[in-house]
Design a protein around this motif. Structure first.
Motif, short mmCIF file in Angstrom:
data_model
loop_
_atom_site.label_atom_id
_atom_site.label_comp_id
_atom_site.label_asym_id
_atom_site.label_seq_id
_atom_site.Cartn_x
_atom_site.Cartn_y
_atom_site.Cartn_z
N PRO A 7 0.81 -1.23 0.00
CA PRO A 7 0.00 0.00 0.00
C PRO A 7 0.84 1.27 0.00
CG PRO A 7 -0.89 -1.60 1.53
CD PRO A 7 0.45 -2.13 1.09
N GLN A 8 1.89 1.29 0.83
CA GLN A 8 2.75 2.47 0.89
C GLN A 8 3.49 2.68 -0.43
OE1 GLN A 8 5.54 2.34 4.09
NE2 GLN A 8 6.42 4.35 3.64
N ARG A 11 0.97 3.82 -3.11
CA ARG A 11 0.55 5.20 -2.84
C ARG A 11 1.63 6.19 -3.27
NH1 ARG A 11 -0.34 4.55 2.05
NH2 ARG A 11 -2.58 4.08 1.92
N LEU A 222 -5.51 1.38 -4.99
CA LEU A 222 -5.62 1.98 -3.67
C LEU A 222 -7.07 2.09 -3.22
CD1 LEU A 222 -2.95 4.82 -3.99
CD2 LEU A 222 -2.79 2.78 -2.55
N LEU A 223 -7.97 2.36 -4.16
CA LEU A 223 -9.38 2.46 -3.82
C LEU A 223 -9.92 1.12 -3.34
CD1 LEU A 223 -11.99 4.18 -3.81
CD2 LEU A 223 -12.35 3.45 -6.18
N TRP A 225 -8.15 -1.37 -2.17
CA TRP A 225 -7.46 -1.73 -0.93
C TRP A 225 -8.04 -0.99 0.28
CZ3 TRP A 225 -4.61 1.09 2.62
CH2 TRP A 225 -3.88 0.33 3.55
N ALA A 226 -8.57 0.23 0.04
CA ALA A 226 -9.07 1.04 1.15
C ALA A 226 -10.37 0.51 1.74
CB ALA A 226 -9.27 2.49 0.69
N PHE A 227 -11.11 -0.29 0.95
CA PHE A 227 -12.36 -0.82 1.48
C PHE A 227 -12.06 -1.82 2.60
CE2 PHE A 227 -14.11 0.62 -2.59
CZ PHE A 227 -15.27 1.24 -2.13
N PRO A 228 -12.82 -1.76 3.70
CA PRO A 228 -12.58 -2.71 4.79
C PRO A 228 -12.91 -4.13 4.36
CG PRO A 228 -14.59 -1.45 5.18
CD PRO A 228 -13.92 -0.84 3.99
N ARG A 229 -12.05 -5.03 4.74
CA ARG A 229 -12.28 -6.45 4.39
C ARG A 229 -12.85 -7.18 5.60
NH1 ARG A 229 -7.80 -4.66 2.15
NH2 ARG A 229 -6.55 -5.08 4.00
#
Length: 236
Positions: A7-8, A11, A222-223, A225-229
């Motif tokens: 993610p980092q 980003r 990123l979008l 990945w940002a959703f909570p799993r």
């Protein structure tokens, strides 16, 4: 070995890609919006000029076209035209265009300023007055690759309607106005051809396109990945 923090990393890549291509994406959006909102027929300026009717002239009494062609070296085409309302032979030769009076056979010179104004006025659909008529010998950007000389006749009005007249034949070469000029500038920004404004496959555009695609893909990752799993519930 240090574990990669995806993610980092993504980003960071997305941020730098956005810095590189973000302004061009804004240009693509704004120029594309203009080109969609303003109708293409308006851009072409068809409303500024009257359609040309085929000259209706009795061939009896006219000089034969072969006589005009024989007077021009390397003649490849002879066409009957109406020059300021009078029949004339237009001959395409190896050195350019020559025009002959179809009744007398005499070779005609270039249009004078008064004749160029009259030719433009006859084609113009509006009633605005002519503010300038200039014979240009150097190319101008809005005429593209068409070589001079040509008469530039500009009419009054906020839109600055301008007709370009061929000095030999009196024919209309192009019509330009402010909305067309804005479109031409927007097109230059859109395709990123800052010199000729015609190459839609230039290297700069290709690089910018792939960069924008990479920015979009990293942004999409990123979008997602940002959703909570949802975590699996542990069985009791």
């Amino acid at each position: 070995m240090r574990k990669i923090r995806w993610p980092q990393l993504v980003r960071r890549i997305h941020k730098w890609l956005a810095l590189l291509i973000g302004l061009q994406v804004v240009f693509w959006t704004a120029t594309g919006f203009y080109m969609v909102v303003v109708h293409i027929d308006t851009i072409h300026g068809d409303h500024l000029v009257r359609p040309v009717a085929a000259p209706s002239v009795a061939l009896v009494g006219l000089t034969p076209p072969s006589a005009a062609a024989s007077a021009v070296p390397g003649a490849s085409e002879v066409r009957l035209i109406s020059r300021l309302g009078q029949p004339a032979w237009r001959v395409q030769g190896e050195d350019g265009v020559a025009v002959f009076d179809a009744r007398t056979g005499g070779r005609l010179g270039e249009l004078s300023e008064a004749e160029a104004r009259a030719a433009a006025k006859a084609r113009f659909t509006g009633d605005a007055e002519i503010v300038s008529a200039v014979r240009l010998t150097r190319p101008v950007q809005e005429m593209g690759k068409r070589k001079p000389p040509y008469w530039q006749v500009e009419f009054a009005g906020w839109n600055r309607p301008t007709l370009y007249i061929a000095p030999q034949t009196g024919e209309l070469l192009a019509r330009r106005h402010q909305l067309w000029r804005v479109f031409d500038f927007a097109w230059m920004l859109h395709i990123m051809d800052y010199r000729d404004r015609s190459d839609v496959n230039n290297p700069l555009l290709r690089v910018a396109t792939w960069t924008a695609l990479a920015m979009a893909l990293t942004g999409a990752w990123l979008l997602v990945w940002a959703f909570p799993r949802r975590k699996k519930r542990k069985s009791v």
